[in-house]
Design a protein around this motif. Sequence first.
Motif, PDB file in Angstrom:
ATOM      1  N   SER A  49       0.795  -1.225   0.000  1.00 19.79           N
ATOM      2  CA  SER A  49       0.000   0.000   0.000  1.00 19.79           C
ATOM      3  C   SER A  49       0.831   1.280   0.000  1.00 19.79           C
ATOM      4  N   THR A  50       2.148   1.163   0.074  1.00 16.00           N
ATOM      5  CA  THR A  50       3.018   2.347   0.031  1.00 16.00           C
ATOM      6  C   THR A  50       4.065   2.158  -1.042  1.00 16.00           C
ATOM      7  N   SER A  51       4.495   3.246  -1.617  1.00 18.72           N
ATOM      8  CA  SER A  51       5.544   3.154  -2.639  1.00 18.72           C
ATOM      9  C   SER A  51       6.620   4.191  -2.318  1.00 18.72           C
ATOM     10  N   VAL A  52       7.227   4.021  -1.166  1.00 17.71           N
ATOM     11  CA  VAL A  52       8.267   4.938  -0.719  1.00 17.71           C
ATOM     12  C   VAL A  52       9.606   4.215  -0.657  1.00 17.71           C
ATOM     13  N   ASN A  53      10.667   4.981  -0.807  1.00 17.34           N
ATOM     14  CA  ASN A  53      11.998   4.415  -0.642  1.00 17.34           C
ATOM     15  C   ASN A  53      12.200   4.059   0.823  1.00 17.34           C
ATOM     16  N   ARG A  54      12.902   2.983   1.066  1.00 13.98           N
ATOM     17  CA  ARG A  54      13.252   2.567   2.428  1.00 13.98           C
ATOM     18  C   ARG A  54      14.767   2.489   2.529  1.00 13.98           C
ATOM     19  N   THR A  55      15.304   2.885   3.664  1.00 15.49           N
ATOM     20  CA  THR A  55      16.734   2.767   3.886  1.00 15.49           C
ATOM     21  C   THR A  55      17.043   1.365   4.386  1.00 15.49           C
ATOM     22  N   MET A  56      17.922   0.664   3.678  1.00 16.62           N
ATOM     23  CA  MET A  56      18.343  -0.670   4.085  1.00 16.62           C
ATOM     24  C   MET A  56      19.801  -0.596   4.495  1.00 16.62           C
ATOM     25  N   SER A  57      20.105  -1.081   5.681  1.00 19.25           N
ATOM     26  CA  SER A  57      21.482  -1.117   6.169  1.00 19.25           C
ATOM     27  C   SER A  57      21.887  -2.565   6.380  1.00 19.25           C
ATOM     28  N   ILE A  58      22.961  -2.961   5.743  1.00 20.26           N
ATOM     29  CA  ILE A  58      23.513  -4.302   5.913  1.00 20.26           C
ATOM     30  C   ILE A  58      24.845  -4.130   6.634  1.00 20.26           C
ATOM     31  N   VAL A  59      24.976  -4.792   7.784  1.00 17.58           N
ATOM     32  CA  VAL A  59      26.200  -4.681   8.570  1.00 17.58           C
ATOM     33  C   VAL A  59      26.825  -6.064   8.694  1.00 17.58           C
ATOM     34  N   ILE A  60      28.088  -6.169   8.259  1.00 19.34           N
ATOM     35  CA  ILE A  60      28.830  -7.424   8.340  1.00 19.34           C
ATOM     36  C   ILE A  60      30.235  -7.105   8.836  1.00 19.34           C
ATOM     37  N   SER A  61      30.598  -7.707   9.943  1.00 22.45           N
ATOM     38  CA  SER A  61      31.949  -7.577  10.482  1.00 22.45           C
ATOM     39  C   SER A  61      32.410  -6.123  10.591  1.00 22.45           C
ATOM     40  N   GLY A  62      31.525  -5.261  11.081  1.00 25.51           N
ATOM     41  CA  GLY A  62      31.869  -3.862  11.282  1.00 25.51           C
ATOM     42  C   GLY A  62      31.797  -2.999  10.039  1.00 25.51           C
ATOM     43  N   GLN A  63      31.457  -3.573   8.899  1.00 22.68           N
ATOM     44  CA  GLN A  63      31.316  -2.814   7.659  1.00 22.68           C
ATOM     45  C   GLN A  63      29.829  -2.620   7.370  1.00 22.68           C
ATOM     46  N   THR A  64      29.457  -1.431   6.896  1.00 23.78           N
ATOM     47  CA  THR A  64      28.048  -1.111   6.661  1.00 23.78           C
ATOM     48  C   THR A  64      27.813  -0.751   5.202  1.00 23.78           C
ATOM     49  N   LEU A  65      26.722  -1.271   4.657  1.00 22.76           N
ATOM     50  CA  LEU A  65      26.285  -0.939   3.309  1.00 22.76           C
ATOM     51  C   LEU A  65      24.884  -0.354   3.425  1.00 22.76           C
ATOM     52  N   ASN A  66      24.762   0.964   3.235  1.00 25.41           N
ATOM     53  CA  ASN A  66      23.469   1.646   3.299  1.00 25.41           C
ATOM     54  C   ASN A  66      22.972   1.916   1.880  1.00 25.41           C
ATOM     55  N   ASN A  67      21.701   1.638   1.644  1.00 25.59           N
ATOM     56  CA  ASN A  67      21.091   1.850   0.329  1.00 25.59           C
ATOM     57  C   ASN A  67      19.658   2.296   0.493  1.00 25.59           C
ATOM     58  N   GLU A  68      19.186   3.077  -0.464  1.00 22.67           N
ATOM     59  CA  GLU A  68      17.767   3.380  -0.566  1.00 22.67           C
ATOM     60  C   GLU A  68      17.182   2.361  -1.527  1.00 22.67           C
ATOM     61  N   VAL A  69      16.191   1.610  -1.067  1.00 26.31           N
ATOM     62  CA  VAL A  69      15.622   0.536  -1.874  1.00 26.31           C
ATOM     63  C   VAL A  69      14.109   0.670  -1.972  1.00 26.31           C
ATOM     64  N   LEU A  70      13.555   0.023  -2.978  1.00 30.43           N
ATOM     65  CA  LEU A  70      12.114  -0.161  -3.108  1.00 30.43           C
ATOM     66  C   LEU A  70      11.820  -1.617  -2.784  1.00 30.43           C
ATOM     67  N   LEU A  71      10.873  -1.837  -1.895  1.00 32.08           N
ATOM     68  CA  LEU A  71      10.417  -3.192  -1.571  1.00 32.08           C
ATOM     69  C   LEU A  71       9.262  -3.493  -2.505  1.00 32.08           C
ATOM     70  N   THR A  72       9.342  -4.589  -3.242  1.00 30.76           N
ATOM     71  CA  THR A  72       8.370  -4.825  -4.306  1.00 30.76           C
ATOM     72  C   THR A  72       7.279  -5.833  -3.968  1.00 30.76           C
ATOM     73  N   ASP A  73       7.410  -6.552  -2.857  1.00 29.96           N
ATOM     74  CA  ASP A  73       6.395  -7.545  -2.491  1.00 29.96           C
ATOM     75  C   ASP A  73       6.620  -7.957  -1.041  1.00 29.96           C
ATOM     76  N   TYR A  74       5.586  -8.440  -0.415  1.00 27.60           N
ATOM     77  CA  TYR A  74       5.683  -9.052   0.914  1.00 27.60           C
ATOM     78  C   TYR A  74       4.893 -10.342   0.827  1.00 27.60           C
ATOM     79  N   ALA A  75       5.591 -11.435   0.512  1.00 24.03           N
ATOM     80  CA  ALA A  75       4.928 -12.720   0.288  1.00 24.03           C
ATOM     81  C   ALA A  75       4.996 -13.576   1.544  1.00 24.03           C
TER      82      ALA A  75
END
Length: 101
Positions: A49-75
Amino acid sequence: MPRGVWDTTALTQSANARTLLLADFSGTCAGGFDDGTNLAHSVFKTVSSTSVNRTMSIVISGQTLNNEVLLTDYALNRAQTGEFTWSVPFQLADGTVPTWS
């Protein structure tokens, strides 16, 4: 973070020539159903019901990957053996190259 490749080989060349294209970012998160406050169901149930960007943060071993993503489904899926699982595909939203920090 795959990148496409463009074949730019000219007729005068005797080996392949290629150019890297733009970076991308996509994948699927998955897990077991959990409907507690601020857990998967309460966060993802609004995907359809929403079409907004979401901030996704992936943290592995002290390293962070931040991205703005679109979630396309919730199955949601109930397996014959009883597991109740969810999956949420995502794709890069804003054109910013994903970079680890």
